[in-house]
Design a protein around this motif. Structure first.
Motif, PDB file in Angstrom:
ATOM      1  N   LEU A  31      33.676 -33.585 -77.236  1.00 32.55           N
ATOM      2  CA  LEU A  31      33.917 -33.836 -75.810  1.00 32.55           C
ATOM      3  C   LEU A  31      32.620 -34.289 -75.159  1.00 32.55           C
ATOM      4  O   LEU A  31      31.667 -33.517 -75.077  1.00 32.55           O
ATOM      5  CB  LEU A  31      34.407 -32.568 -75.108  1.00 32.55           C
ATOM      6  CG  LEU A  31      35.923 -32.402 -75.119  1.00 32.55           C
ATOM      7  CD1 LEU A  31      36.343 -31.400 -76.143  1.00 32.55           C
ATOM      8  CD2 LEU A  31      36.405 -32.022 -73.750  1.00 32.55           C
ATOM      9  N   CYS A  77      35.710 -23.913 -75.585  1.00 34.50           N
ATOM     10  CA  CYS A  77      35.753 -25.040 -74.644  1.00 34.50           C
ATOM     11  C   CYS A  77      36.687 -24.706 -73.494  1.00 34.50           C
ATOM     12  O   CYS A  77      37.780 -24.166 -73.708  1.00 34.50           O
ATOM     13  CB  CYS A  77      36.226 -26.319 -75.341  1.00 34.50           C
ATOM     14  SG  CYS A  77      36.374 -27.703 -74.194  1.00 34.50           S
ATOM     15  N   VAL A  78      36.294 -25.078 -72.307  1.00 35.57           N
ATOM     16  CA  VAL A  78      37.073 -24.778 -71.098  1.00 35.57           C
ATOM     17  C   VAL A  78      38.443 -25.459 -71.128  1.00 35.57           C
ATOM     18  O   VAL A  78      39.369 -25.024 -70.442  1.00 35.57           O
ATOM     19  CB  VAL A  78      36.258 -25.181 -69.840  1.00 35.57           C
ATOM     20  CG1 VAL A  78      36.158 -26.694 -69.697  1.00 35.57           C
ATOM     21  CG2 VAL A  78      36.817 -24.554 -68.574  1.00 35.57           C
ATOM     22  N   TYR A 160      30.737 -26.142 -71.850  1.00 32.19           N
ATOM     23  CA  TYR A 160      30.082 -27.166 -71.009  1.00 32.19           C
ATOM     24  C   TYR A 160      28.708 -26.701 -70.548  1.00 32.19           C
ATOM     25  O   TYR A 160      27.918 -27.505 -70.041  1.00 32.19           O
ATOM     26  CB  TYR A 160      30.961 -27.617 -69.838  1.00 32.19           C
ATOM     27  CG  TYR A 160      31.313 -26.585 -68.797  1.00 32.19           C
ATOM     28  CD1 TYR A 160      30.522 -26.391 -67.669  1.00 32.19           C
ATOM     29  CD2 TYR A 160      32.480 -25.827 -68.919  1.00 32.19           C
ATOM     30  CE1 TYR A 160      30.872 -25.470 -66.699  1.00 32.19           C
ATOM     31  CE2 TYR A 160      32.844 -24.906 -67.959  1.00 32.19           C
ATOM     32  CZ  TYR A 160      32.040 -24.724 -66.854  1.00 32.19           C
ATOM     33  OH  TYR A 160      32.397 -23.808 -65.905  1.00 32.19           O
TER      34      TYR A 160
HETATM   35 MO   LIG Z   1      34.349 -28.867 -72.154  1.00 33.21          MO
END
Ligand SMILES: [Mo]
Ligand SMILES: Nc1nc2c(c(=O)[nH]1)N[C@H]1C(S)=C(S)[C@@H](COP(=O)(O)O)O[C@H]1N2
Length: 198
Positions: A31, A77-78, A160
């Motif tokens: 990402l 990961c969000v 992130y």
């Molecule tokens: Mo992310």
């Protein structure tokens, strides 16, 4: 090099290793906001700036000579996937903070990357043993799409917070917002509290 398994840090934050609302994946998705930036090992440098006694600059060979360690960590990961048991090798954040001599009034940290990505965290969230500037993954050089030559890993936060292609860290005396934080993502980003948005 021995591997330090820190996958049990979840016990500090929640009952389950897999944070709520996440699913496990065995792949390692990529990402990136804008693709992989170029880097030139001959001109690359890494800087430690802001509220410190001694600002630091490292060339790539100098950075690779710093004491590194290997940890087994989980990655959240969000967007909803989690990858367990990632082996990252790198330099502890706290090691660089100590060398630079962080001022007492520093409270936040901004990470800066070659693709102009930024992300910030409270200083105390960075001073944990699991926060590494990682150049190795599973015994190899960190793959370029995953942030090679150098990325930050933050297994206690959504991913992130881990800047890929990181090239600088700035100590701040006031919070500032990074790329995703300005777009509504959480500053604190604790996966077990599902702090996705702010
Ligand atoms: Mo992310
Ligand atoms: N420099 C930089 N770092 C970044 C990003 C980015 O776009 N640029 N994306 C972030 C996001 S949203 C996530 S989920 C992870 C993804 O890491 P991966 O591509 O290795 O899975 O990197 C983070 N670090």
């Amino acid at each position: 090099m021995t591997t330090n398994d820190v996958t049990d840090i979840y016990e500090e934050f929640g009952a389950e290793r897999l944070p709520p609302g996440q699913h496990r994946t065995d792949d390692f998705p990529v990402l990136s906001k804008s693709g992989r930036p170029d880097w030139d090992p001959d001109t690359w440098d890494f800087t430690v700036t802001g509220a410190v006694e001694d600002p630091l600059t490292f060339s790539w060979p100098e950075f690779r000579d710093l004491r590194a360690e290997t940890q087994r960590q989980d990655f959240h990961c969000v967007t909803g996937w989690s990858k367990f048991d990632c082996e990252f090798t790198g330099v502890p954040f706290a090691e660089l903070a100590e060398r630079a001599g962080v001022h007492d009034d520093a409270c936040h940290v901004m990470f800066v990357a070659l693709d102009d990505y930024t992300t910030d965290l409270p200083l105390e969230a960075c001073m944990r043993d699991e926060v590494l500037f990682a150049w190795g993954y599973d015994g190899e050089d960190l793959p370029p799409d995953h942030g090679g030559p150098l990325r930050v890993v933050t297994p206690h936060k959504y991913a992130y917070k881990g800047a890929k292609w990181v090239c600088g860290v700035e100590f701040l005396t006031e919070p500032e917002r990074g790329f995703w934080e300005r777009r509504g993502y959480s500053v604190s980003a604790n996966p077990w509290a599902e702090e996705r948005y702010s």
